[in-house]
Design an enzyme around this catalytic site. Sequence first.
Site, PDB file in Angstrom:
ATOM      1  N   SER A 162       0.829  -1.201   0.000  1.00 43.23           N
ATOM      2  CA  SER A 162       0.000   0.000   0.000  1.00 43.23           C
ATOM      3  C   SER A 162       0.871   1.262   0.000  1.00 43.23           C
ATOM      4  CB  SER A 162      -0.965  -0.033   1.196  1.00 43.23           C
ATOM      5  OG  SER A 162      -1.973   0.936   1.059  1.00 43.23           O
TER       6      SER A 162
ATOM      7  N   ASP B 221      -9.772  -5.231  -4.488  1.00 43.22           N
ATOM      8  CA  ASP B 221      -9.275  -4.140  -3.653  1.00 43.22           C
ATOM      9  C   ASP B 221     -10.193  -2.912  -3.770  1.00 43.22           C
ATOM     10  OD1 ASP B 221      -7.801  -2.170  -2.321  1.00 43.22           O
ATOM     11  OD2 ASP B 221      -5.887  -2.953  -3.027  1.00 43.22           O
TER      12      ASP B 221
ATOM     13  N   HIS C  96      -7.578  -5.639  -0.198  1.00 41.10           N
ATOM     14  CA  HIS C  96      -6.356  -4.853  -0.025  1.00 41.10           C
ATOM     15  C   HIS C  96      -5.315  -5.578   0.829  1.00 41.10           C
ATOM     16  CE1 HIS C  96      -4.181  -1.140  -0.462  1.00 41.10           C
ATOM     17  NE2 HIS C  96      -4.109  -0.913   0.838  1.00 41.10           N
TER      18      HIS C  96
END
Length: 259
Positions: free
Chosen positions: A98, A213, A241
């Site tokens: 991320s 996601d 995610h």
Amino acid sequence: MGYFVPVEPGVNLFVEDINQEGSKTIVFIHGWPLSHKQFEYQFNILPALGYRCIGIDWRGFGKSDKPISGYTYNRLADDIRMIVSTLQLDNFSLVGHSTGGAIAIRYMSRYSGYGVSKLVLIDAAAPTGFTKETAKDLLKETLNDRPKMMQGITDTFFFQYITSSFSDWFFQMGLEAAGWSTAAIIKLLRDEKLDADLPKIDKPTLIIHGIHDKVIPFAQAQELDQKIRNSQLVPFQYSGHGPFWEERDKVNQLLTQFI
């Protein structure tokens, strides 16, 4: 073992260093607003297979110091560079999830991938992060009811079912951060872009991304794959995610094959 590394006067970052005698080194950079603990299900397996696993808590998060400033991609990449230098790391694989993926990308471009042999981007927040609308909502909640914000993150993070106990653990991990650093990263993800960094990456790159996601759309992984030379994209069919947990066995297997 865990220890602190100074990255600038008055700022020390926490490093979890597992199996220092491992034959290959992997440096993990966590996502927002979490800590190195998010990689527990990699740390359970990979060191036993002979890998040295280093988890870094960025400034403002986890067990690291929480200064009021320094929340830019350049400074966060500089922090990683200081740790690499202090620990005298070389020929290591850099794994970023991320926002940690975005920091890894800036490290690669800013320092010409110093010491890195291979790069792994897991649901990277790149080349863009949050839209202005998403950032506005997250900032408002962070500055007025941060636990509510963190609960919303927890609820949208995963595609697969998580138990209430796991949810509680994940929720508390996010609250270990400071409120000001949590807010500062939201602004970073709103304002800074990484398009110019991507062509500068010249190391073999593995891109892992959950097709479900809701935080960083899968289309961004496809864009990374197009713009980073010598990259390969592996879609994760049963992840949102958090493939590092949702499909942890597959992530671990891919890491061992790639690294």
